[in-house]
Design an enzyme around this catalytic site. Structure first.
Site, PDB file in Angstrom:
ATOM      1  N   HIS A   1      20.248 -46.202  -7.321  1.00 23.28           N
ATOM      2  CA  HIS A   1      19.800 -46.389  -8.769  1.00 23.28           C
ATOM      3  C   HIS A   1      21.167 -46.137  -9.317  1.00 23.28           C
ATOM      4  O   HIS A   1      21.251 -45.086 -10.466  1.00 23.28           O
ATOM      5  CB  HIS A   1      19.098 -45.679  -9.465  1.00 23.28           C
ATOM      6  CG  HIS A   1      17.381 -45.552  -8.796  1.00 23.28           C
ATOM      7  ND1 HIS A   1      16.532 -45.116  -9.288  1.00 23.28           N
ATOM      8  CD2 HIS A   1      17.382 -46.760  -8.044  1.00 23.28           C
ATOM      9  CE1 HIS A   1      15.389 -45.964  -8.426  1.00 23.28           C
ATOM     10  NE2 HIS A   1      15.791 -46.545  -8.309  1.00 23.28           N
TER      11      HIS A   1
ATOM     12  N   HIS B   1      16.863 -51.485 -12.239  1.00 20.04           N
ATOM     13  CA  HIS B   1      16.573 -50.288 -11.342  1.00 20.04           C
ATOM     14  C   HIS B   1      17.402 -50.234 -10.876  1.00 20.04           C
ATOM     15  O   HIS B   1      17.283 -48.839 -10.624  1.00 20.04           O
ATOM     16  CB  HIS B   1      15.505 -51.070 -10.893  1.00 20.04           C
ATOM     17  CG  HIS B   1      14.742 -50.419  -9.669  1.00 20.04           C
ATOM     18  ND1 HIS B   1      13.565 -51.011  -8.183  1.00 20.04           N
ATOM     19  CD2 HIS B   1      14.689 -49.185  -8.852  1.00 20.04           C
ATOM     20  CE1 HIS B   1      12.907 -50.578  -8.312  1.00 20.04           C
ATOM     21  NE2 HIS B   1      13.983 -48.924  -7.975  1.00 20.04           N
TER      22      HIS B   1
ATOM     23  N   GLU C   1       8.989 -46.941  -2.713  1.00 20.44           N
ATOM     24  CA  GLU C   1       9.383 -48.049  -1.728  1.00 20.44           C
ATOM     25  C   GLU C   1       9.668 -48.722  -0.391  1.00 20.44           C
ATOM     26  O   GLU C   1      10.130 -49.311  -0.492  1.00 20.44           O
ATOM     27  CB  GLU C   1      10.297 -48.583  -2.949  1.00 20.44           C
ATOM     28  CG  GLU C   1      10.003 -48.162  -4.140  1.00 20.44           C
ATOM     29  CD  GLU C   1      11.458 -48.707  -5.456  1.00 20.44           C
ATOM     30  OE1 GLU C   1      11.209 -49.525  -6.070  1.00 20.44           O
ATOM     31  OE2 GLU C   1      12.616 -48.132  -5.113  1.00 20.44           O
TER      32      GLU C   1
ATOM     33  N   HIS D   1      19.294 -47.850  -0.768  1.00 23.41           N
ATOM     34  CA  HIS D   1      18.165 -48.107  -2.370  1.00 23.41           C
ATOM     35  C   HIS D   1      18.570 -47.354  -3.041  1.00 23.41           C
ATOM     36  O   HIS D   1      18.859 -45.835  -3.069  1.00 23.41           O
ATOM     37  CB  HIS D   1      17.399 -48.312  -1.979  1.00 23.41           C
ATOM     38  CG  HIS D   1      16.211 -48.536  -3.610  1.00 23.41           C
ATOM     39  ND1 HIS D   1      16.585 -49.856  -4.085  1.00 23.41           N
ATOM     40  CD2 HIS D   1      15.332 -47.384  -4.259  1.00 23.41           C
ATOM     41  CE1 HIS D   1      15.770 -50.038  -5.386  1.00 23.41           C
ATOM     42  NE2 HIS D   1      14.630 -48.573  -5.174  1.00 23.41           N
TER      43      HIS D   1
END
Length: 251
Positions: free
Chosen positions: A110, A176, A89, A108
């Protein structure tokens, strides 16, 4: 603080980004091997957490796992990616940094509670006050949602996510996780922690039969600005100590 620096000796930045990855893991926002942090260090250069031959997960990230690459994922320097691969990503980081000159760092992660709250239709709202002043202000400004539960692995999907994010510091990714963007790695991580905290509280309140109510305007107006030295500096030292303690227990 970890902010962008002149392209050159990035030893300290690598170590501090690695520590920030361990903070994410210690907080439960990036369990296992998923999640990454990037820092802009040049016009087309970033330091980013990569996966190497001795991958053990974010909670065990070392400075060696932080690699110097272009926004398109090419190695910057001989041997920079030997045995390492950039995140699938990476476009997620690249497009936020391209679109947002105010942003230096992208996280980023989760967080399960954030994913669960969003799937339950619970928005991130300013339901608290002095409990978390920066988080309350962030929530009051709105936390948008990118409504696709996809791996943001190419520019097309990354541009969709960036459009959903707009000028906000955090965007949720349905099914996500989240993306957090800020002027420093510390701030980007602390934003993610605040969103996760509000998501956890929201789930607990609704599961107990309670109703979520936004902080009244008059209470919002009373919240003081405690300054970056407290809200970022002191908070970050706590997070580093917390992560160090978690790592010692794991070992």
């Amino acid at each position: 603080m970890v902010t962008s620096s002149a392209y050159g000796d990035l030893t300290t930045a690598r170590a501090e980004i690695a520590a920030a990855c361990r903070v994410l893991a210690a907080r439960g926002l990036a369990d296992g091997i998923l999640g990454h942090i990037s820092l802009r260090v040049g016009e087309d250069a970033i330091l980013v957490r990569c996966r190497g031959p001795r991958e053990r997960g974010l909670g065990f990230t070392t400075a060696e796992d932080i690699r110097l690459v272009t926004l398109d994922g090419a190695a910057l320097g001989e041997g920079e990616l030997d045995g390492y691969s950039v995140p699938n990503e990476l476009p997620l980081h690249a497009e936020v940094l391209r679109a947002r000159p105010d942003v230096e760092a992208v996280v980023h992660a989760h967080p399960p509670a954030v994913v669960a709250a969003d799937l339950a239709g619970i928005r991130i709202r300013p339901i608290v006050g002095a409990y978390d002043i920066p988080g309350t202000r962030l929530a009051a400004g709105g936390v948008p949602v990118y409504p696709r539960g996809v791996l943001v692995r190419n520019q097309r999907l990354a541009l969709e996510m960036t459009a959903a994010m707009g000028e906000r510091p955090v965007v949720l990714l349905r099914g996500h996780g989240l993306t957090s963007a800020a002027a420093s790695v510390e701030q980007a991580v602390l934003q993610a922690v605040s969103v996760d905290t509000i998501a956890r509280l929201s789930l607990t309140i609704t599961a107990s039969g309670g109703t979520l109510l936004d902080l009244p305007d008059e209470d919002m107006a009373e919240l003081p600005d405690l300054g970056a030295g407290f809200t970022t500096g002191v908070a970050w030292r706590h997070e580093l100590a917390r992560a160090e303690g978690s790592l010692r227990q794991a070992d």
